[in-house]
Scaffold this motif. Structure first.
Motif, PDB file in Angstrom:
ATOM      1  N   MET A 216      -6.427   8.654   3.450  1.00 19.12           N
ATOM      2  CA  MET A 216      -6.165   8.069   4.757  1.00 19.12           C
ATOM      3  C   MET A 216      -4.667   7.889   4.966  1.00 19.12           C
ATOM      4  N   SER A 217      -4.198   8.184   6.167  1.00 22.20           N
ATOM      5  CA  SER A 217      -2.798   7.951   6.476  1.00 22.20           C
ATOM      6  C   SER A 217      -2.574   6.471   6.758  1.00 22.20           C
ATOM      7  N   GLY A 218      -1.310   6.068   6.765  1.00 24.29           N
ATOM      8  CA  GLY A 218      -0.998   4.687   7.088  1.00 24.29           C
ATOM      9  C   GLY A 218      -1.490   4.301   8.471  1.00 24.29           C
ATOM     10  N   LEU A 219      -1.368   5.225   9.427  1.00 25.75           N
ATOM     11  CA  LEU A 219      -1.835   4.940  10.781  1.00 25.75           C
ATOM     12  C   LEU A 219      -3.349   4.763  10.823  1.00 25.75           C
ATOM     13  N   GLN A 220      -4.069   5.547  10.033  1.00 26.04           N
ATOM     14  CA  GLN A 220      -5.523   5.403   9.986  1.00 26.04           C
ATOM     15  C   GLN A 220      -5.913   4.056   9.372  1.00 26.04           C
ATOM     16  N   VAL A 221      -5.172   3.641   8.362  1.00 30.49           N
ATOM     17  CA  VAL A 221      -5.435   2.336   7.759  1.00 30.49           C
ATOM     18  C   VAL A 221      -5.154   1.228   8.769  1.00 30.49           C
ATOM     19  N   PHE A 222      -4.059   1.373   9.502  1.00 24.33           N
ATOM     20  CA  PHE A 222      -3.707   0.393  10.522  1.00 24.33           C
ATOM     21  C   PHE A 222      -4.788   0.308  11.592  1.00 24.33           C
TER      22      PHE A 222
ATOM     23  N   LEU B 152      -3.948  -9.630   9.287  1.00 29.93           N
ATOM     24  CA  LEU B 152      -2.813  -9.171   8.495  1.00 29.93           C
ATOM     25  C   LEU B 152      -1.729  -8.572   9.400  1.00 29.93           C
ATOM     26  N   VAL B 153      -0.504  -8.990   9.182  1.00 33.61           N
ATOM     27  CA  VAL B 153       0.634  -8.459   9.919  1.00 33.61           C
ATOM     28  C   VAL B 153       1.198  -7.275   9.136  1.00 33.61           C
ATOM     29  N   VAL B 154       1.377  -6.142   9.795  1.00 30.99           N
ATOM     30  CA  VAL B 154       1.727  -4.898   9.107  1.00 30.99           C
ATOM     31  C   VAL B 154       3.190  -4.537   9.319  1.00 30.99           C
ATOM     32  N   ILE B 155       3.865  -4.256   8.196  1.00 33.20           N
ATOM     33  CA  ILE B 155       5.190  -3.647   8.214  1.00 33.20           C
ATOM     34  C   ILE B 155       5.047  -2.249   7.640  1.00 33.20           C
ATOM     35  N   PHE B 156       5.471  -1.233   8.378  1.00 31.15           N
ATOM     36  CA  PHE B 156       5.382   0.133   7.893  1.00 31.15           C
ATOM     37  C   PHE B 156       6.661   0.532   7.165  1.00 31.15           C
ATOM     38  N   LEU B 157       6.495   1.298   6.092  1.00 34.08           N
ATOM     39  CA  LEU B 157       7.599   1.963   5.421  1.00 34.08           C
ATOM     40  C   LEU B 157       7.510   3.443   5.759  1.00 34.08           C
ATOM     41  N   SER B 158       8.612   4.019   6.184  1.00 37.18           N
ATOM     42  CA  SER B 158       8.567   5.415   6.613  1.00 37.18           C
ATOM     43  C   SER B 158       9.762   6.187   6.084  1.00 37.18           C
ATOM     44  N   GLY B 159       9.541   7.488   5.905  1.00 37.58           N
ATOM     45  CA  GLY B 159      10.640   8.399   5.634  1.00 37.58           C
ATOM     46  C   GLY B 159      11.333   8.740   6.947  1.00 37.58           C
TER      47      GLY B 159
ATOM     48  N   ALA C   1       0.970  -7.035   5.172  1.00 37.14           N
ATOM     49  CA  ALA C   1       0.721  -5.792   4.452  1.00 37.14           C
ATOM     50  C   ALA C   1       1.912  -4.866   4.661  1.00 37.14           C
ATOM     51  N   ILE C   2       2.478  -4.393   3.552  1.00 38.72           N
ATOM     52  CA  ILE C   2       3.583  -3.432   3.596  1.00 38.72           C
ATOM     53  C   ILE C   2       2.953  -2.065   3.365  1.00 38.72           C
ATOM     54  N   LEU C   3       2.916  -1.257   4.399  1.00 39.04           N
ATOM     55  CA  LEU C   3       2.062  -0.073   4.417  1.00 39.04           C
ATOM     56  C   LEU C   3       2.888   1.197   4.603  1.00 39.04           C
ATOM     57  N   ASP C   4       2.761   2.114   3.629  1.00 37.73           N
ATOM     58  CA  ASP C   4       3.439   3.402   3.744  1.00 37.73           C
ATOM     59  C   ASP C   4       2.748   4.241   4.813  1.00 37.73           C
ATOM     60  N   LEU C   5       3.545   4.952   5.620  1.00 39.46           N
ATOM     61  CA  LEU C   5       2.955   5.782   6.661  1.00 39.46           C
ATOM     62  C   LEU C   5       2.227   6.996   6.095  1.00 39.46           C
ATOM     63  N   ARG C   6       2.827   7.609   5.064  1.00 45.21           N
ATOM     64  CA  ARG C   6       2.238   8.818   4.490  1.00 45.21           C
ATOM     65  C   ARG C   6       1.587   8.478   3.159  1.00 45.21           C
ATOM     66  N   LEU C   7       0.269   8.622   3.131  1.00 47.75           N
ATOM     67  CA  LEU C   7      -0.510   8.305   1.934  1.00 47.75           C
ATOM     68  C   LEU C   7      -1.448   9.461   1.618  1.00 47.75           C
TER      69      LEU C   7
ATOM     70  N   VAL D 108       0.867  -1.182   0.000  1.00 45.35           N
ATOM     71  CA  VAL D 108       0.000   0.000   0.000  1.00 45.35           C
ATOM     72  C   VAL D 108       0.898   1.225   0.000  1.00 45.35           C
ATOM     73  N   ASP D 109       1.000   1.888  -1.155  1.00 47.69           N
ATOM     74  CA  ASP D 109       1.882   3.050  -1.297  1.00 47.69           C
ATOM     75  C   ASP D 109       1.362   3.915  -2.423  1.00 47.69           C
ATOM     76  N   ASP D 110       1.318   5.228  -2.212  1.00 44.05           N
ATOM     77  CA  ASP D 110       0.797   6.113  -3.247  1.00 44.05           C
ATOM     78  C   ASP D 110       1.845   6.476  -4.298  1.00 44.05           C
TER      79      ASP D 110
END
Length: 205
Positions: free
Chosen positions: A63-69, A79-86, A54-60, A12-14
């Motif tokens: 909805m933000s990644g945290l909101q999706v989580f 689903l087990v979530v791994i966040f990608l962050s700047g 789910a590989i989930l970007d924090l900034r989207l 999940v990444d924009d």
């Protein structure tokens, strides 16, 4: 590891370039991947009750990644979530892990580090799936008991003798309690009150 779990990955990444590069990497390693450009698309289009990662970007966008989580947690998704962050998102990523995310990786992430994290996340997904299956099986057995047998079972699990159970469930006779007790153990496949206590705690009934 279950083959179905090993294939279930969502990105999940924009950023289209990120989705493409991650998708190609994971496809080259034998994974089947679903990619989503927004959290909204992911929540609407993915099977959120199927164990996986789910590989989930924090900034989207949207909805933000945290909101999706948070939405995944609200639906009790396995689903087990791994966040990608700047770099600037690290505090948020740490907070997400404290709230139950599997982990976070800073962009850009080394391929082998990402793959190692995904492997560990899928191992956790396998454990979640096994626990859910065990709980569902336990609930199916529990639902075979009559309401009175359920009452007796809970008191037996507390270690109470038949005579005391008969008094608490009066006007139930002690002999009837003995019959219910035998039915409980037979239907649940258990042999003593210690096993019954553990069954009740682990199944959540």
């Amino acid at each position: 590891m279950n083959a179905a779990l090993a294939r279930h990955l969502c990105i999940v990444d924009d950023d289209e370039a990120v989705r493409r590069s991650l998708g190609l990497l994971l496809l080259s390693r034998g994974y089947a991947v679903q990619a989503f450009a927004s959290g909204e698309d992911f929540l609407a289009g993915a099977d959120l009750q199927r164990p996986g990662c789910a590989i989930l970007d924090l900034r989207l966008d949207g909805m933000s990644g945290l909101q999706v989580f948070d939405a995944l947690r609200a639906q009790d998704s396995p689903l087990v979530v791994i966040f990608l962050s700047g770099h600037g998102d690290i505090p948020m990523a740490v907070e997400a892990v404290q709230n139950g995310a599997f982990g976070w990786l800073e962009k850009p992430c080394h391929d082998e580090r990402l793959l190692a994290s995904i492997g560990k996340a899928l191992e956790k997904a396998e454990d979640i799936a096994q626990r859910r299956q065990a709980r569902q099986a336990a609930l199916a057995l529990w639902n075979k008991l009559t309401p009175r047998e359920m009452q007796v079972a809970r008191l037996v699990a507390e270690g109470k003798p038949n005579k005391q159970i008969a008094l608490e469930l009066a006007p139930l006779e002690q002999r009837t309690v003995e019959t219910h007790r035998a039915h409980v153990f037979a239907k649940l496949g258990l042999v003593n009150s210690h096993q019954l206590d553990r069954f009740l705690r682990e199944s959540g009934v």
